[in-house]
Structures are given as C-alpha cells and as structure tokens.
Design a protein around this motif. Structure first.
Motif, PDB file in Angstrom:
ATOM      1  N   ILE A 179      30.191  14.789  12.116  1.00  8.36           N
ATOM      2  CA  ILE A 179      31.245  15.497  11.312  1.00  8.36           C
ATOM      3  C   ILE A 179      31.645  16.833  12.117  1.00  8.36           C
TER       4      ILE A 179
ATOM      5  N   ARG B  53      39.150  13.003  15.827  1.00  7.43           N
ATOM      6  CA  ARG B  53      39.144  12.923  17.095  1.00  7.43           C
ATOM      7  C   ARG B  53      38.391  11.841  17.601  1.00  7.43           C
TER       8      ARG B  53
ATOM      9  N   ASP C 281      38.584  12.527  23.690  1.00  6.82           N
ATOM     10  CA  ASP C 281      39.269  13.400  23.885  1.00  6.82           C
ATOM     11  C   ASP C 281      41.006  13.317  23.137  1.00  6.82           C
TER      12      ASP C 281
ATOM     13  N   ILE D  24      39.727  21.266  13.461  1.00  2.00           N
ATOM     14  CA  ILE D  24      40.007  20.925  14.942  1.00  2.00           C
ATOM     15  C   ILE D  24      41.374  21.487  15.320  1.00  2.00           C
TER      16      ILE D  24
END
Ligand code: FMN
Ligand code: SF4
Ligand code: FES
Lengths: 423, 158
Positions: free
Chosen positions: B113, B127, B130, B117
């Motif tokens: 979690i 995400r 990356d 972002i």
C-alpha cells in the motif's frame, strides 16, 4: 482570457527536449539575466514581482534570496525542492516531466542571482520518468553551454546534479530534505539557523520549490510589474492548481492567483461528477483545513483562504461530493500523517498515531463515548508543540473536518455506521 | 545522483552519495541484503549501522526480497474518492491471493500500500515497479495482471 504562462509548453510534442524549448523562445531569459543584469538587480526584481513560494509556506522568494550572504568567497548552494509529496498535489510533476528546461532556467537564474555555483534537484523517488527527463535536460543544457564553466562568456559557472529521494513525505520539509541529501535519515533540523545561513554541507543554501523557480524566467522576460499585475494584493502571479476528486475533469489548471474556487471547480474542472452536490473541498493539499460549500466562492489566494480559516498550501484542490463519508476522509488522511511522521518528537510521533486510532475507531463504528473530544484534544496538544511544521499539518484536516462535519462523527458514534454511502 | 567525480571517500560529501549508492545496490538483486549494506558501507567508508539507519528510513529501499513486480496501490484520498484503494486491493487479493506485504509463491508479484503518488488526476492509480498506471478499474487491472503474468522470464525492471 488568461494566457497560460508556466504551462504554455506542456502540450507541445517533445516539449521536454531542448530543441523544442529553444524553438519557442527558451533560454532567452537566461541570456537576458546573465548578460543584462547584475545579481543584486535580479534579487530586487524578484522582490518587486511579489512572487511567493509555491511549495506550501508562501514565503516571499525575493526576500529569501536576499538572506543569502553576499560574500563571494563563501560557496553557496541552490537546492530545488522537487519532492512533491503533499497529497492531492501533482503540479511539479507536470513541470518536471513536460517542461524541465523551464525549471532549469529558473534554477540557473536563481543560482546566478545568489552566487551559487552548485545546484541540486532533490526529486521524489517515485518520479522515475521525471528523473530521467531531468537528467536528459541537464545533459542538453550542458551541451548548449547553459551549464558548466563560463556560461555565455560571463565567467559564471554552474553545475546541477539530481538526487533521488526514496519515499518519505517529510523529506519535502526543507531541512529534512537537506539531511536526506547528505545521505541521512530525513529528520528535520531545528530552525534557526535557516538554510540560507547553514544549509547543505554547512553552506548557505537557497531552497525553492519547482513551481516557484518556474516563474523566474517569465519575470525576467516580462518584468516584475507584469508579474505583479496578475493576482491579488498579497498573492501575485499565475498558479497551477491540481484538481482531483469528484469533478468531471481532474487535472492541472493554470490560472491567476485569486481565481475563485467555484470557478476552478465548475468552469475549469468541468463541475461535479454525475451532477452530484458538492459537500467539502480541501483547497491546498491534504494538510490544509477543509472548506464547506458556502465557502466555495473564496478566491484562491494566500490572504483570502487564511481569512476563511484555511490555507493556499500547494493549491491542490480535492473535491468531495455528497456521497463522501467525512469520517472516512479524516481517517484516511490521519493514517497518512501517522505513517509519515519522522518519529523525532513525541507529540507528532505518538499524537499522530493516537489521532489515527481514534478516528479509525469512530469510522469503524467502535468509537468510545469521548472519542470526538479525544480527537480534538489530541489536535490541540499536537498543534504548536512539535519540532517541525508537520504537527500543524497533521491536525488541520482532522480538526477542521470534525468542526465542520461534527454531526457525521456523532452519527458514527451513536449508530456505529455511516450517514452516507460512497458510490 | 551526486555523480561528482571529484568527491573523495573522506569528503563529508561522500555520505551524500549514500542514497544513490543504495539505489545502485538495490538494482543488482532487487533488494538490499545484509551483504549489499556491508558493501555500500565499505564503498563510502561508513559503518553498516549508518547505512542501515538511512536505508530503513525510506520506504523505497527494500530490506527484504520481494516479487519481480511490486504492485503499489495508492490509498490516498483522491484515489479512494474515485473508487480505488480497497477495491483495488480486494481485486488483487481475489486474483493473486496476496495481501499487502505478501509475495505470490511463484515470486512474481508483491503487494504494497502506498500513499498519494502525485497521480490523483489519473485516480485510481497504482505503480508497478517504476511504471505508473491510472484510471484503474477491475477490468483494466485484470488485463494488466494478465499481461505481467504472461511476460517472459528475465524481464527485470526494478
Ligand atoms: C511536512 C512538510 C512537507 C513539505 N513538503 C514539500 C514538498 O513536497 N515540496 C516543496 O516544495 N515544499 C515542501 N514543503 C515546504 C518546504 O519546507 C519549503 O518551505 C519549500 O520547499 C520552500 O520553497 P518555496 O518557498 O519555493 O515554496 C514542506 C513542508 C513541510 C512542513
Ligand atoms: S513534527 Fe513530526 S515530522 Fe516534524 S520532527 Fe516532529 S516527529 Fe518529525
Ligand atoms: S491520491 Fe492516489 S495518486 Fe494522489
């Protein structure tokens, strides 16, 4: 119609490349600043413009530049705060990914103005593609002679390097950022001394937010008076508002400071999703007090938001409609702050945890009879008693939500469930 | 990356290389093993304790091994408002049988979690390593998981 300033390039194809940037007047501001102005004149210009920091605190940028020591024998540093962690905020990411050269120009001009020969960009660890673009943009700027030795034949030298953060909200706080840049855990430092006195590696350091620096080239090209003609008496210039939540068109909207919150929500962000009723708005990121629908005509400026008991913060607007449980909204934000407390001082480390637990109990329907009072008491005792401003940041959402939506907390307490159902 | 070639190991600035050194080390095997911590410490003339105290402060440094794909689900307010967070976690649990902090037995997926972002305009957002994925719905999540599952061995993207 307001013409975008900071976001004028972001829609172009290959906007992050120097060729695109140069084709649209890029680096003219750097030429102008370095070739036509003495450093002190630029500091004066930025003071005149009325530019205030866009990272949350709103400190006048020119005044901060003026705090840097004038002695040319003291090495100085510019540290760009690209840690963008305030929940709801995604404006710096836009500049970094879509117009990194605008940020570099601002950094070069600021470095020249304060006499720094080294600048660092501290970029949020999660911004991996932004990091890559920034590295690329810096390499291009070196190739074109805007970075390195004897820039534009002026004798001014500047190197810029990028450092990645690694996932810690507190590293957005400027002194924690400096600690992190020195390779340490991100625990804030005591102020004073301020970074302009003792900053990175003990050297005077100018810390400035990405969006603040992005304003600089435009001030140089179009003048302080032009910049000061946009906005309100105490809040000058354009601002990127990140809008998210229950609106039809979430996104970044660049508008003059002082634009009414209602105009941003209804005219720019497309109004409320599914025609639902507005219930609450956070005007400046998660750490700013929540507003109610009767306050939605407030101009988005430092002084006007302060007047209604909130803050401009980062200008990140989170819109909540009638289906939102405010107890849950408060719980969620409290969880964030409890997780992100750096642990250095007790009121924040323990207080944030207790506040979260209290709100969590209430939300779950297992609240104790005095839990609402307990949450307010905790807020009272955290605020103003912490080592860094995180304490104030963390109590704002909880306290304001309880004050403004108390009946929802009471309903949770009495009935063990929610007054509203989401979705 | 303070990739400053002049920086010497005894320079106070050498410690400033620590975060990028940790990133580099993590890239090698996907996490920071005690040996990796030891090596970074030797490189920068620091004690392993100093390296560990920094590494453990930051959530992006992994002190435990994880799956090839780290699924990070945003539970921030904007993602929640847009129907994300718990619903996404539930779906992942249904599909992969893992809870936050866990890794699938085949070592392919880990679940974590995360907080906002800075992709609230694409809420709900997640995400994966990356890469950022926005507007996550149960269907788009299923598709993404299927795609990642099908991806061949050796597709490393730390
Ligand atoms: C808890 C906390 C988090 C912060 N996070 C950020 C951030 O992510 N980005 C930022 O620019 N400023 C952040 N700030 C504000 C910085 O401390 C500092 O005021 C700012 O970087 C100065 O630049 P400015 O004057 O250009 O805004 C934060 C402050 C606090 C107290
Ligand atoms: S207020 Fe919180 S974040 Fe700031 S120093 Fe204290 S514990 Fe750390
Ligand atoms: S709340 Fe999820 S990206 Fe901001």
């Amino acid at each position: 119609m307001f013409e975008p300033v900071l976001t004028q390039n972001v829609q172009r194809a290959d906007s992050e490349k120097i060729a695109t940037y140069l084709a649209h007047g890029g680096y003219a501001a750097t030429r102008r600043a370095l070739l036509e102005f003495a450093p002190g004149e630029l500091v004066e210009m930025v003071k005149q413009s009325g530019l205030r920091g866009r990272g949350g605190a709103g400190f006048p940028a020119g005044v901060k530049w003026g705090f840097m020591p004038k002695d040319p024998n003291i090495p100085k540093i510019v540290a760009v705060n690209a840690d963008e962690g305030e929940p709801g905020t995604f404006k710096d990411r836009l500049i970094i990914e879509r117009d990194p050269h605008q940020l570099l120009e601002g950094t070069i001009i600021a470095s020249y103005a304060v006499g720094a020969e080294q600048a660092y960009v501290y970029i949020r660890g999660e911004f991996y593609s932004g990091y890559q673009r920034l590295i690329q943009a810096i390499a291009e700027a070196y190739q074109h002679g805007y970075l390195g030795q004897d820039i534009l034949g002026t004798g001014f030298n500047l190197d810029i390097s990028v450092q990645r953060g690694a996932g810690a909200y507190i590293c957005g706080e400027e002194t924690a950022m400096l600690e992190s840049m020195e390779g340490k855990p991100g625990n804030p430092r005591l102020k004073p001394p301020y970074p302009a006195q003792i900053g990175l590696f003990g050297l005077p350091t100018l810390v400035q937010n990405v969006e603040t620096l992005a304003c600089i080239p435009h001030i140089v090209l179009r003048g302080a008076d032009w910049f000061a003609s946009i906005g309100t008496p105490e809040s000058k210039g354009p601002k990127i508002f990140s809008v998210s939540g229950h609106v039809n068109r979430p996104g970044n909207y660049e508008l003059p400071l002082g634009t009414r919150l209602s105009e941003i929500i209804y005219a720019h962000a497309g109004g409320m999703r599914e025609g639902k009723k507005l219930k609450a708005v956070i005007p400046g990121g998660a750490s700013t007090p929540v507003l109610t629908p009767d306050q939605v005509d407030t101009p988005m400026a430092f002084e006007t938001l302060a007047k209604v008991g909130s803050q401009l913060g980062t200008g990140a607007i989170v819109v909540m409609d009638e289906t939102t449980c405010m107890v849950e909204a408060a719980r969620r934000t409290a969880k964030f702050f409890a997780h992100e407390s750096c642990g250095r001082c007790t009121p924040c480390r323990i207080g944030s945890q207790r506040l979260y637990e209290t709100l969590e109990r209430l939300e779950r329907g297992a609240g104790l009879a005095d839990d609402i009072e307990r949450a307010l008491y905790l807020a009272e005792n955290i605020d103003g008693r912490t080592f860094c401003p995180m304490g104030a940041a963390l109590v704002n959402p909880a306290r304001s939500t309880i004050q403004k939506f108390r009946s929802e907390f009471e309903y949770h307490l009495e009935h063990g469930e929610c007054l509203v159902k989401l979705h | 990356m303070l990739a400053d070639p002049q920086v010497q190991v005894n320079d106070p600035r050498s410690r400033a290389l620590l975060l990028s050194a940790l990133y580099n080390a993590q890239e090698q095997i996907g996490w920071l093993s005690p040996q990796a911590i030891q090596q970074v410490a030797e490189q920068l003339n620091l004690s392993p304790g100093q390296v560990h105290s920094t590494a453990s402060f930051y959530t992006m440094f992994k002190l435990q091994p994880g799956g090839r794909y780290l699924l990070q689900v945003c539970e921030g307010l904007s993602c929640y408002l847009m129907g994300g967070a718990e619903t996404v976690l539930e779906r992942i649990h249904q599909r992969l049988g893992i809870l936050p902090g866990e890794t699938t037995p085949d070592g392919k997926f880990s679940l974590q979690i995360v907080q906002c972002i800075a992709a609230c305009d694409y809420a709900p957002a997640i995400r994966v390593n990356d890469e950022l994925y926005g507007h996550i719905s149960p269907e788009s999540l299923d598709e993404l998981l299927a795609q990642l599952s099908a991806q061949g061995e050796g597709v490393e993207n730390v």
